[in-house]
Design an enzyme around this catalytic site. Structure first.
Site, PDB file in Angstrom:
ATOM      1  N   HIS A  96       5.598   3.397  63.281  1.00 40.20           N
ATOM      2  CA  HIS A  96       6.649   4.239  62.990  1.00 40.20           C
ATOM      3  C   HIS A  96       7.808   4.201  64.000  1.00 40.20           C
ATOM      4  CE1 HIS A  96       3.161   5.837  61.799  1.00 40.20           C
ATOM      5  NE2 HIS A  96       3.129   6.755  61.683  1.00 40.20           N
ATOM      6  N   GLU A 155       6.201  10.841  48.951  1.00 35.47           N
ATOM      7  CA  GLU A 155       7.727  10.463  49.330  1.00 35.47           C
ATOM      8  C   GLU A 155       8.574   9.877  48.530  1.00 35.47           C
ATOM      9  OE1 GLU A 155       5.328   9.716  51.582  1.00 35.47           O
ATOM     10  OE2 GLU A 155       5.769  10.696  53.572  1.00 35.47           O
TER      11      GLU A 155
HETATM   12  C1  LIG Z   1       3.509   7.581  53.091  1.00 33.29           C
HETATM   13  C2  LIG Z   1       3.002   8.460  54.983  1.00 33.29           C
HETATM   14  N1  LIG Z   1       3.789   9.738  55.194  1.00 33.29           N
HETATM   15  C3  LIG Z   1       3.479  10.657  56.025  1.00 33.29           C
HETATM   16  C4  LIG Z   1       2.995  10.273  57.343  1.00 33.29           C
HETATM   17  C5  LIG Z   1       3.075  11.738  58.243  1.00 33.29           C
HETATM   18  N2  LIG Z   1       0.888  11.221  58.130  1.00 33.29           N
HETATM   19  C6  LIG Z   1       0.188  10.953  58.873  1.00 33.29           C
HETATM   20  S1  LIG Z   1      -1.116  11.515  58.942  1.00 33.29           S
HETATM   21  C7  LIG Z   1      -0.566  12.957  57.660  1.00 33.29           C
HETATM   22  C8  LIG Z   1      -1.810  13.637  57.282  1.00 33.29           C
HETATM   23  C9  LIG Z   1      -2.516  12.634  56.601  1.00 33.29           C
HETATM   24  O1  LIG Z   1      -4.114  13.450  55.603  1.00 33.29           O
HETATM   25  P1  LIG Z   1      -5.174  13.231  55.102  1.00 33.29           P
HETATM   26  O2  LIG Z   1      -5.180  11.819  54.005  1.00 33.29           O
HETATM   27  O3  LIG Z   1      -5.978  14.117  54.942  1.00 33.29           O
HETATM   28  O4  LIG Z   1      -6.206  12.460  56.404  1.00 33.29           O
HETATM   29  P2  LIG Z   1      -6.687  13.518  57.622  1.00 33.29           P
HETATM   30  O5  LIG Z   1      -5.409  13.402  58.824  1.00 33.29           O
HETATM   31  O6  LIG Z   1      -7.346  14.316  58.006  1.00 33.29           O
HETATM   32  O7  LIG Z   1      -7.343  12.463  58.017  1.00 33.29           O
HETATM   33  C10 LIG Z   1       0.624  12.818  57.223  1.00 33.29           C
HETATM   34  C11 LIG Z   1       1.117  13.765  56.198  1.00 33.29           C
HETATM   35  C12 LIG Z   1       2.575   9.028  57.254  1.00 33.29           C
HETATM   36  N3  LIG Z   1       1.695   8.472  58.362  1.00 33.29           N
HETATM   37  N4  LIG Z   1       2.726   8.317  55.830  1.00 33.29           N
END
Ligand SMILES: Cc1ncc(C[n+]2csc(CCOP(=O)(O)OP(=O)(O)O)c2C)c(N)n1
Ligand SMILES: Cc1ncc(C[n+]2csc(CCOP(=O)(O)OP(=O)(O)O)c2C)c(N)n1
Ligand SMILES: [Mg+2]
Ligand SMILES: [Mg+2]
Lengths: 327, 394, 327, 394
Positions: free
Chosen positions: C129, C60
Site C-alpha cells: 500500500h 478497478e
Molecule cells: C484491488 C483493491 N482495491 C481496493 C482496496 C481497498 N479495500 C481494502 S478492503 C476493501 C473492502 C473489502 O470488503 P470485503 O471484500 O467485503 O471484505 P471485508 O473487509 O468485509 O472483510 C477495500 C475496498 C484493496 N485493498 N484492493
C-alpha cells in the site's frame, strides 16, 4: 559446443532443468499441444507430460498467481506469457505478490519463479503488442530482470534463473528466436547474473545495450569502424542486477557512452544507465551519455513508420557522432 | 417463510461424488424449492433478503448447538470448550489490540475480525495442521486459530522483530508458515490465485493437503476471484473458497456491490460445488466446511462456500461506521456466536471451565502485550535479506 | 483567495467542473455514500446525485475500462482509486486502452479521462500500500502525469486535467490532504501543465522535487540556509510533460542538482530528470546529479524502518553535501 | 435427443419484462428440460456435447430459413439477398486479404473471420447505425458489416493513410466511429469493460443507443470479462455481450479452456439474461440478437448471448491449424451459412440476383485492392497528433 537457435537454447535450458529437478514445471498459453506460440516449448509436452507442461486458458493474472503460490510452497514454476505484453494484466501479481511475499512474510517465504516470454517489437504487430516491458519491471526491488542476446547466454542465463531462489523475469525476443550460435552442451553451463559482457572492444565510444539491440549496436559499430571510429559494445545481459563495474571501466577508457535499447525514452533502463554513469564516472565523461531508443510514440502498424520509431543502427550512429562532437 | 429461509439459508452442497458431475446434470432435477441436499434447488430457491441471523437461527439447528452432549460426540462440550477458548482468544486479542492502537502502539491499518470468530475457528478445526490457509488483511482471527502465538501476533502489530513477520508486515500481513498460515494479503482478490497455486502444488506433489482461502463478498466482483475460480474448477484443485459475506465492503452494503445477493450462485458458471448458509453456531460452520474439505481432500475438487456473517467493528480502526444504524448493529450483536457458545456451555453446567478458560486467556493476552512492548524492533540489516533470498539485485 | 486544505481544493476543482460541465462524473470505491475513503468527495453525492457520483464495487480494471469507454464517446470521467496502489490491477486498461485508443483509431478518438488518487507512502500501511506509481506511468506516451504539492496547484491543475482532452493521471498524497493554503476562488483558476515552479530561490544547488517531497526539500533547504548554503527548490508539478527549461535555467545558475522523490531509485522520474540534466546542461554541471529517493526495498511496516526507507530531509542534505563536495 | 438438442441448442432468454427479476425468481419454476422461453430451464437442460451444427440444424428452423417468403416479411428474399451480399463481401474481402498477405502486402497478424460471417451481418441488422459495436482483433467482418468501405478496410491492412485507422492500427485495430464501429482490440477481454463504458455513456445521456460487444470463448476466463459482466449487471447497462464460441482459443479446444462448456451459464451468477444457440442460418442469428437488443433498448438490461460457430481458417495466417482434423474442418464447411443462404435463395428462384451481387462484390474487392495499392503511406507527422489530442507531453 553445438550450434543452436536462440529458440532451441531456451528450450534446452528448460528441458535440462526439468530433467534435473522434479519441482520445475512449465505453464502458459499454447505451450503444450500447440507446441508453443513461437515453438519454444516444442516437444516438451510429449517429453514431460501434461502434469509438467500445462496449457492454460487466457488468465495471465490467474496462472501467474498460481505459480507464485506454487513457488511459495516449494515448486519452481516457469511461466511463459505468449508475449510480455500480456503480462500487463498480471502486473499486480508481479508487483504485489512475486516481489513482496518475501518481505511481507518477514523472510519466511521465497518465490523461486521464472516468468519468460518474447519482449519488445516484433514486426508490425501494432501498439498493444510491441511493448518493451523491462522498463516497468526493472524498477521493482524483489525482482530480477534478464535479457540475453545470444543462444549461449539464453541457455546459460535461463538455467541460472530456474535455479535462482528469487523471481526472475526473462526477456526473450521474437526477432532473435531464429538466430544461431554456439552453445555449450554442458548441463552445468550457468551464466551468472549481474555480469555484463564486452562483445566488441573499442577505444572511442562505449555502446551499452542488451537483447536484440546488441546486434544492432554491433552493426552500427562495424559501420563506424570503416571511418576509423572504434566502438566498444557492452551487452548488459542482466538489467537488474546491473553491472556497474563493467560499464564504468569501459567509459573510463572511452570517455563517451551511448545507451541503445527498445522501448520508450522516459525513465526505464536507459535513464537508469545514464544516471549511474554520470554519477559513477562523472569526471571520466567527455560528453553527455546519450540514448538511442524507440521514439516516444505507441508503435504504429505501418512498416515504414514502425522502422522509423524503432531504434536503428542509424540512430545509434547519429548519437555517437554527437558524443564525438562530429554532429 | 421459515421453510424457505431454511432452504436458502441452509443449502448444502450435494455429497461430493454426486456433486462432481456437469452442472447440467446437477440441475436436471431442479425444482422450485428443493430442500437441503439439492444444489439444483439453488437457483430455484428464493433468495433470502438481507436478514438478521436471528431468523436464520430460528430455522436453524438451534438445540444441537448446545454441545451439552446428547449422542453426537463431535459436538461434545469438550470440543465446544476448545472452540470457545479459541474464539475468546481472538476476541480478547483484538479488543486489546484496539486499545493499543488507540494508544499509538500500533500503526497503519487495523482490521478487526470481531463477530466473525466462529468461521476461523471452525475452519481450523476441519483443516490438518499441514494444510494451507490464506487470508485477506483481516487476518488476526485465522492466524490465531491456526496456532500462531498471541505473542508473535501482538508483537507483529507492535512492529517488533519478534512478530510473526518480524515487524515488517504488520496487521495486514500475518504469516506463520509453520502453522500453515500462508499469509494475509492487502490487495483485494490478489491472494485468491495464489491460494489456487498452493492447492496446485499439493495436487502436483500428491501431498494430500487442502488449501482454504478466505475473502469478503467485496472481492467477488474482481478479476482475480474469477480467474482463481476458473482455474481451480478447470484443473480440479483441492481448495475451498470461503466467502465471508459480512454484508459490507467497507461502507458499501452488498446490494450495491453485487447484482445477485447469493454469492454461491457464481459457482454455477464454473460447474463448481457450492454451499451457503447463515452463521448460527460454531458447530454448524464446522460441519459445512468439513464437507467442502472432504470434497477437496478425497476428490480434489473445489467448493465455493458462502458464509453469511457480520462484523461488529468498523471496516478498520479509522472507520466510524456511519453507514449502518446502531439498531442494526445491536440486533446483530444479540446473535454473537461467542456469547451463544458461552451460554450454551454454561447451561450445560460448565461455568467453572468457562471461567478457567477466561482467566487463562486474560493472562495470555496480558502476557502478549507485555511481550510485544518489551520486544526489540527490527534493524535495517533485515531489509536486504527480506527483499531477495539470494544476493541483492540493484 | 480562501484558505483551503489540499483535500478541499481537490474537491473544489471537481465540484466546479461538474457544475460547469454535465459530462463530468466521478466514479470510484466509497466516493458516494461513504463520502470518500479520505473524505475528498465529501458532500458530492448529495450535491450531484447517484447518476454523477457512483460508488463502484472493487473492480478497478472494470470501472477504469468503463470510464475509458465513456470518454471515447464524449463523457469526461473522473476515476478515483482508493489509492494509486490499486491501479496495478487496472494497469492493462491504462497502458493498452487509455494510452493507445487514440493512435489505434488513427486519431478518430480521444480519451479525456482523469485518474486520481493518493499516491506513495502513507503511514505504516506496508509494502503493498505504499507505492509511488508515477514512476510506472510517466514512462508511457499518451498519458500525462501530474503531482501537485499545494492546495492552490491541486485545484488549478485538477481543473486543467478535467478540461484536458487526454488521459491525465493525477497524483495526490494522503499525507498532504490536511495541509492548508491560499487558493484562488476563481472558477477559471487553471494551472497549465508542463510548467514547473521555483518555490525557493538559491544560488548554490538546485533541489528538484514534486508532491510531498517539495515540503521535505524546503525543510532541507531551510536547515542548510543556517549554514549559508542557499538551495533553489523546484516544484515540478507536472511529471509528463516535464519542464526542461526551468530545470536547466536553475542548474545553469547553481551548477548542481539533487532530485528528491518518493518511490524506488531504479529508473522512473528521478532517473529521467538526471538523464535530461546531464544531457541538456552537461557543461553547466560541476557535480553529478544525485538523487534522494526511497531506498531500494519494499516499504516495511515498522515505523522506524519505514522512516529509514522513506527519503528524509537528512538524506537530501547528505546528497547536497556530496554535490558541494563537502562530504 | 433432437428435442433436448432443441432445448439447449435453441434456448431462448425469456421476454425481457419477465427476465428482469432476480435469478432466483427466474429459476423458481425450473424444470428438467423446459422448452424455449424458460431460461429457468437453462441450468436444467442437458448440455450439448460438442456437436456439429448439422445436428442442431436438423433440430432447427431449417425450412423457414429459405427466406423464400411464406408469410414472414422479415425473412423476405430481399432481406436475405442483402444479408447474402454482406456475408459474401466479408468472405471475398478476406480471401483477397489472405492472398495479399501471402504477397507480403500486409504485415503483422491477420485473423480471418471466414465462417463466422452470419454473426456480424445479423448483428448489424438489429443495430441502429448510431449504436456502438466493439470487437476483438478478429474485426474485419464486423467493420464491413457496420458499413466500413472495403477501400478503407483494405487500405488499413496495407498500412496506408487512406485506411480506416490511417494505417497506424492494422488488421487488429479497425475503427470507424462514423459507422458505430468503435474498434478492434488486441488484448483478450480488455475491450469488454470499455464496451460497458460506451453503454454506460448511453444510459448516462439517455441517448437510447445500445452497445454490442463481441469476444471469443477464450476471453470468458479472463478477469475483464468478469468485471465487465459484473458492472453491466449491477448498473443495468444497455449492452449485449456476444460470445462467438468458435470452439477454439488459438489451438486450444474449449474443453481445455473451460470447466463448463455452456458459456451462457456464466450469466446466472450475475442474474443476467442469457441466450445460447448453434448457428444455423443468418435469420436465426438475427432473431436471437434482436431479442437481446430489444432488452437493452427498452429495459436497459444486459444479455449474455453465446453463439456456437466455427472458423474455417487458422487462428491467424501463421497458424497451420494442426490441432483439428481435415475431416472435422470439412464436416463444418458443409454447414457454411454463406453457401446455405446461396442455395436457399437460388432454390427460391433468384439465381440472377445472386450472380449480379457476386459480380458487384468482385468489382468492389478488386477496386479495394487497387485503391489500397495506390494509396499513399502515412507520414511521421501523424505520430504526434495521434499520441495526444492536445499538445505533446514529453
Ligand atoms: C484491488 C483493491 N482495491 C481496493 C482496496 C481497498 N479495500 C481494502 S478492503 C476493501 C473492502 C473489502 O470488503 P470485503 O471484500 O467485503 O471484505 P471485508 O473487509 O468485509 O472483510 C477495500 C475496498 C484493496 N485493498 N484492493
Ligand atoms: C491477455 C491476452 N493474452 C493472450 C493473448 C494472445 N491471444 C490472442 S487471440 C488468443 C486466443 C483467443 O481465442 P478466443 O477468445 O476464443 O477468440 P477467437 O480467436 O477464437 O476468435 C490469444 C491467446 C492476448 N491477445 N491477450
Ligand atoms: Mg465484507
Ligand atoms: Mg474461439
Amino acid at each position: 559446443m553445438s550450434e543452436l537457435r536462440y529458440r532451441e537454447a531456451v528450450r534446452a535450458a528448460m528441458v535440462e532443468e526439468m530433467e534435473r529437478d522434479e519441482r520445475v514445471f512449465l505453464v502458459g498459453e499454447e505451450v503444450g499441444h500447440y507446441q508453443g506460440a513461437y515453438k519454444v516449448s516444442e516437444g516438451m509436452l510429449e517429453r514431460f507430460g501434461p502434469k509438467r507442461v500445462l496449457d492454460a486458458p487466457i488468465t495471465e493474472s490467474g496462472f501467474t498467481g498460481i505459480s507464485i503460490g506454487a513457488a511459495m510452497v516449494g515448486l519452481r514454476p516457469i511461466v511463459e506469457y505468449m508475449t510480455w505484453n500480456f503480462s500487463a494484466v498480471a502486473f499486480d501479481q508481479i508487483l504485489n505478490n512475486a516481489a513482496k511475499v518475501r518481505q511481507m512474510s518477514g523472510g519466511q517465504l521465497k518465490v523461486p519463479i521464472v516468468l519468460r516470454a518474447p519482449n519488445a517489437s516484433a514486426r508490425q504487430v501494432g501498439s498493444q503488442h510491441s511493448h518493451a516491458m523491462e522498463h516497468f519491471y526493472a524498477h521493482i526491488p524483489g525482482l530480477k530482470v534478464i535479457a540475453p542476446s545470444t543462444p549461449a547466454d539464453a541457455k546459460g542465463l535461463l538455467k541460472t534463473a530456474i535455479r535462482d531462489d528469487d523471481p526472475v523475469l526473462f526477456m526473450e525476443s521474437e526477432t532473435l528466436y531464429n538466430i544461431k550460435g554456439e552453445v555449450p552442451d554442458s548441463t552445468e553451463h550457468l551464466v551468472p547474473f549481474g555480469k555484463a559482457q564486452v562483445v566488441r572492444e573499442g577505444r572511442d565510444v562505449t555502446i551499452i545495450s542488451y537483447s536484440r539491440m546488441v546486434h544492432v549496436s554491433l552493426d552500427a559499430a562495424n559501420q563506424l569502424a570503416k571511418e576509423g571510429i572504434e566502438c566498444e559494445v557492452i551487452d548488459l545481459r542482466s538489467l537488474r542486477p546491473l553491472d556497474e563495474a563493467t560499464m564504468v571501466q569501459s567509459v573510463t577508457k572511452t570517455h563517451r557512452a551511448v545507451v541503445a535499447h527498445e522501448g520508450w525514452p522516459y525513465g526505464g533502463v536507459g535513464a537508469e544507465v545514464a544516471d549511474r554513469l554520470q554519477r559513477l564516472a562523472f569526471d571520466e565523461l567527455d560528453a553527455p551519455v546519450l540514448r538511442a531508443t524507440q521514439l516516444d510514440f505507441p508503435m504504429p502498424y505501418n512498416a515504414k513508420l514502425e522502422q522509423y520509431v524503432i531504434p536503428q543502427a542509424s540512430r545509434i550512429i547519429e548519437k555517437i557522432r554527437e558524443v564525438l562532437y562530429q554532429a | 417463510m421459515p421453510d424457505q429461509d431454511r432452504d436458502s439459508g441452509e443449502r448444502r452442497a450435494r455429497p461430493a461424488a454426486r456433486q462432481s458431475g456437469a452442472p447440467e446434470a446437477r440441475d436436471a432435477d431442479a425444482k422450485p424449492s428443493t430442500g437441503p441436499g439439492s444444489p439444483g434447488g439453488a437457483p430455484g430457491a428464493p433468495s433470502p433478503g438481507p436478514r438478521s441471523p436471528g431468523e436464520a437461527a430460528e430455522s436453524g439447528a438451534g438445540g444441537s448447538a448446545a454441545g451439552s452432549g446428547g449422542g453426537d460426540p463431535s459436538r461434545s462440550v469438550e470440543t465446544h470448550l476448545t472452540f470457545y477458548r479459541q474464539m475468546l482468544q481472538i476476541r480478547r486479542f483484538e479488543e486489546e489490540a484496539a486499545r493499543a492502537y488507540a494508544q499509538g502502539k500500533i500503526g497503519g491499518f487495523l482490521h478487526l475480525y470481531i463477530g466473525q470468530e466462529p468461521i476461523a475457528v471452525a475452519a481450523n478445526a476441519v483443516l490438518r495442521p499441514d494444510d494451507y490457509a490464506i487470508e485477506t488483511y483481516r487476518d488476526h482471527g485465522l492466524a490465531l486459530a491456526r496456532g500462531m502465538s498471541a505473542r508473535a501476533a501482538m508483537a507483529e502489530l507492535f512492529g517488533k522483530v519478534t512478530g510473526c513477520s518480524k515487524g515488517l508486515g504488520g496487521s495486514m500481513h500475518f504469516f506463520d508458515v509453520e502453522h500453515g498460515m500462508l499469509g494475509g494479503y492487502g490487495i483485494v482478490g490478489g491472494h485468491i490465485p495464489v491460494a489456487a497455486g498452493t492447492a496446485f502444488a499439493s495436487k502436483y506433489r500428491g501431498d494430500g493437503r487442502v488449501t482454504m482461502v478466505f475473502f469478503g463478498e467485496g472481492a467477488v466482483s474482481i478479476g482475480d476471484f474469477h480467474e482463481g475460480m476458473s482455474l481451480a474448477a478447470l484443473w480440479k484443485l483441492p481448495i475451498v473458497f470461503v466467502c465471508e459475506n459480512n454484508e459490507y465492503s467497507m461502507g458499501t452494503p452488498l446490494s450495491r456491490t453485487m447484482s445477485v445477493e447469493d454469492v454461491s450462485m457464481k459457482a454455477l458458471g464454473y460447474g463448481m460445488a457450492r454451499d451457503r448458509f447463515f452463521v448460527e453456531d460454531v458447530f454448524q460452520v464446522r460441519d459445512h466446511l468439513a464437507e467442502a474439505v472432504e470434497r477437496a481432500r478425497t476428490l480434489s475438487e473445489p467448493t465455493l462456500v458462502e458464509i453469511r456473517t457480520y462484523r461488529f467493528r468498523g471496516h478498520s480502526m479509522s472507520d466510524p461506521g456511519k453507514y449502518r444504524t446502531p439498531a442494526e448493529l445491536e440486533e446483530r450483536k444479540k446473535k454473537d456466536v461467542l456469547l451463544r457458545s458461552r451460554s450454551d456451555i454454561a447451561a450445560a453446567g460448565f461455568e467453572k471451565q468457562l471461567e478457567a478458560i477466561e482467566a487463562e486467556i486474560e493472562a495470555e493476552i496480558t502476557d502478549a502485550i507485555r511481550f510485544a512492548d518489551e520486544s526489540p524492533e527490527p534493524g535495517p540489516e533485515l531489509l536486504e535479506q527480506t527483499t531477495y533470498a539470494g544476493p541483492f539485485a540493484r
